[in-house]
Design a protein around this motif. Structure first.
Motif, PDB file in Angstrom:
ATOM      1  N   ALA A   1      25.875 -14.112  -6.608  1.00 40.74           N
ATOM      2  CA  ALA A   1      25.144 -13.431  -5.485  1.00 40.74           C
ATOM      3  C   ALA A   1      24.193 -12.795  -5.727  1.00 40.74           C
ATOM      4  N   GLU A   2      24.901 -11.598  -6.237  1.00 36.11           N
ATOM      5  CA  GLU A   2      24.089 -10.441  -6.847  1.00 36.11           C
ATOM      6  C   GLU A   2      22.437 -11.094  -7.128  1.00 36.11           C
ATOM      7  N   LEU A   3      23.268 -11.704  -8.494  1.00 35.11           N
ATOM      8  CA  LEU A   3      22.272 -13.001  -9.392  1.00 35.11           C
ATOM      9  C   LEU A   3      21.196 -13.399  -8.451  1.00 35.11           C
ATOM     10  N   GLU A   4      21.270 -14.226  -7.818  1.00 35.56           N
ATOM     11  CA  GLU A   4      20.509 -15.597  -7.028  1.00 35.56           C
ATOM     12  C   GLU A   4      20.009 -14.427  -5.919  1.00 35.56           C
ATOM     13  N   GLU A   5      20.175 -13.149  -5.760  1.00 30.66           N
ATOM     14  CA  GLU A   5      19.637 -12.467  -5.320  1.00 30.66           C
ATOM     15  C   GLU A   5      18.150 -11.577  -5.587  1.00 30.66           C
ATOM     16  N   LEU A   6      18.809 -11.281  -6.999  1.00 30.84           N
ATOM     17  CA  LEU A   6      17.941 -10.195  -8.110  1.00 30.84           C
ATOM     18  C   LEU A   6      16.649 -11.652  -8.733  1.00 30.84           C
ATOM     19  N   LEU A   7      17.391 -13.120  -8.714  1.00 30.94           N
ATOM     20  CA  LEU A   7      16.802 -14.360  -8.594  1.00 30.94           C
ATOM     21  C   LEU A   7      15.154 -14.939  -7.516  1.00 30.94           C
ATOM     22  N   GLU A   8      15.914 -14.506  -6.594  1.00 33.15           N
ATOM     23  CA  GLU A   8      14.881 -14.241  -5.471  1.00 33.15           C
ATOM     24  C   GLU A   8      14.157 -13.992  -5.621  1.00 33.15           C
ATOM     25  N   GLU A   9      14.608 -12.057  -5.494  1.00 33.43           N
ATOM     26  CA  GLU A   9      13.624 -11.110  -5.626  1.00 33.43           C
ATOM     27  C   GLU A   9      12.335 -11.483  -6.487  1.00 33.43           C
TER      28      GLU A   9
ATOM     29  N   LEU B   1      11.089 -14.041  -8.400  1.00 33.10           N
ATOM     30  CA  LEU B   1      10.665 -15.494  -7.735  1.00 33.10           C
ATOM     31  C   LEU B   1       9.796 -14.615  -7.065  1.00 33.10           C
ATOM     32  N   GLN B   2       9.949 -14.098  -5.792  1.00 37.30           N
ATOM     33  CA  GLN B   2       9.325 -13.669  -4.516  1.00 37.30           C
ATOM     34  C   GLN B   2       7.902 -12.973  -5.559  1.00 37.30           C
ATOM     35  N   TYR B   3       7.844 -11.567  -6.517  1.00 32.27           N
ATOM     36  CA  TYR B   3       7.461 -11.787  -7.220  1.00 32.27           C
ATOM     37  C   TYR B   3       5.994 -11.763  -7.831  1.00 32.27           C
ATOM     38  N   LEU B   4       7.439 -12.899  -8.516  1.00 30.96           N
ATOM     39  CA  LEU B   4       6.233 -13.556  -9.307  1.00 30.96           C
ATOM     40  C   LEU B   4       5.077 -14.502  -8.674  1.00 30.96           C
ATOM     41  N   ARG B   5       6.151 -14.951  -7.676  1.00 26.98           N
ATOM     42  CA  ARG B   5       4.561 -16.187  -6.832  1.00 26.98           C
ATOM     43  C   ARG B   5       3.604 -15.214  -6.673  1.00 26.98           C
ATOM     44  N   ALA B   6       4.119 -13.630  -5.403  1.00 23.67           N
ATOM     45  CA  ALA B   6       2.790 -13.206  -5.013  1.00 23.67           C
ATOM     46  C   ALA B   6       1.819 -13.121  -6.459  1.00 23.67           C
ATOM     47  N   ARG B   7       2.535 -12.440  -7.263  1.00 23.92           N
ATOM     48  CA  ARG B   7       1.557 -11.962  -8.317  1.00 23.92           C
ATOM     49  C   ARG B   7       0.800 -13.425  -8.258  1.00 23.92           C
ATOM     50  N   ARG B   8       0.867 -14.559  -8.647  1.00 20.13           N
ATOM     51  CA  ARG B   8       0.191 -15.746  -8.695  1.00 20.13           C
ATOM     52  C   ARG B   8      -0.497 -15.538  -8.078  1.00 20.13           C
TER      53      ARG B   8
END
Ligand code: ZN
Length: 121
Positions: free
Chosen positions: A97-105, A107-114
């Motif tokens: 669950a923690e890993l998925e949270e980190l992944l989501e974070e 992904l959001q960061y990457l999407r925002a940067r893109r």
């Protein structure tokens, strides 16, 4: 195997004559064949002890395998020596669950940067 234990008993009986009161435990000779140089290393262990499946070759120091009859034993390296994958080690430190949270974070960061890059370009 039968003749080996007989030989061991005979040795013990002879020794008892010169060393009073000393009781020798039965011995067994095990042969280890080296896969690297093909030579045999003989080892004597107490007959009560379980012989290890592998021993260091006395000629070339590589791993020699215990012979049972005329065949080397099949050594199962899978349980003790399986290297852990990065994924296994990751799961020891963090729950899924923690890993998925980190992944989501992430992904959001990457999407925002893109997104900002697109705007900037
Ligand atoms: Zn060897």
């Amino acid at each position: 195997m039968a003749d080996r234990s007989l030989r061991g008993m005979r040795l013990g009986a002879q020794s008892l004559q010169s060393e009073e009161g000393v009781v020798f435990s039965p011995r067994a000779t095990y042969t280890y064949r080296c896969a690297t140089c093909g030579r045999d290393t003989d080892m004597v262990f107490s007959a009560e002890a379980e012989a290890p499946e592998a021993w260091e070759c006395k000629f070339c120091s590589h791993e020699a395998t215990l012979m049972v009859g005329s065949e080397p034993v099949v050594i199962d390296h899978s349980d003790a020596k399986t290297p852990r994958s990065h994924w296994d080690m990751l799961l020891e430190r963090r729950t899924r669950a923690e890993l998925e949270e980190l992944l989501e974070e992430r992904l959001q960061y990457l999407r925002a940067r893109r997104g900002t890059q697109k705007i900037g370009a």
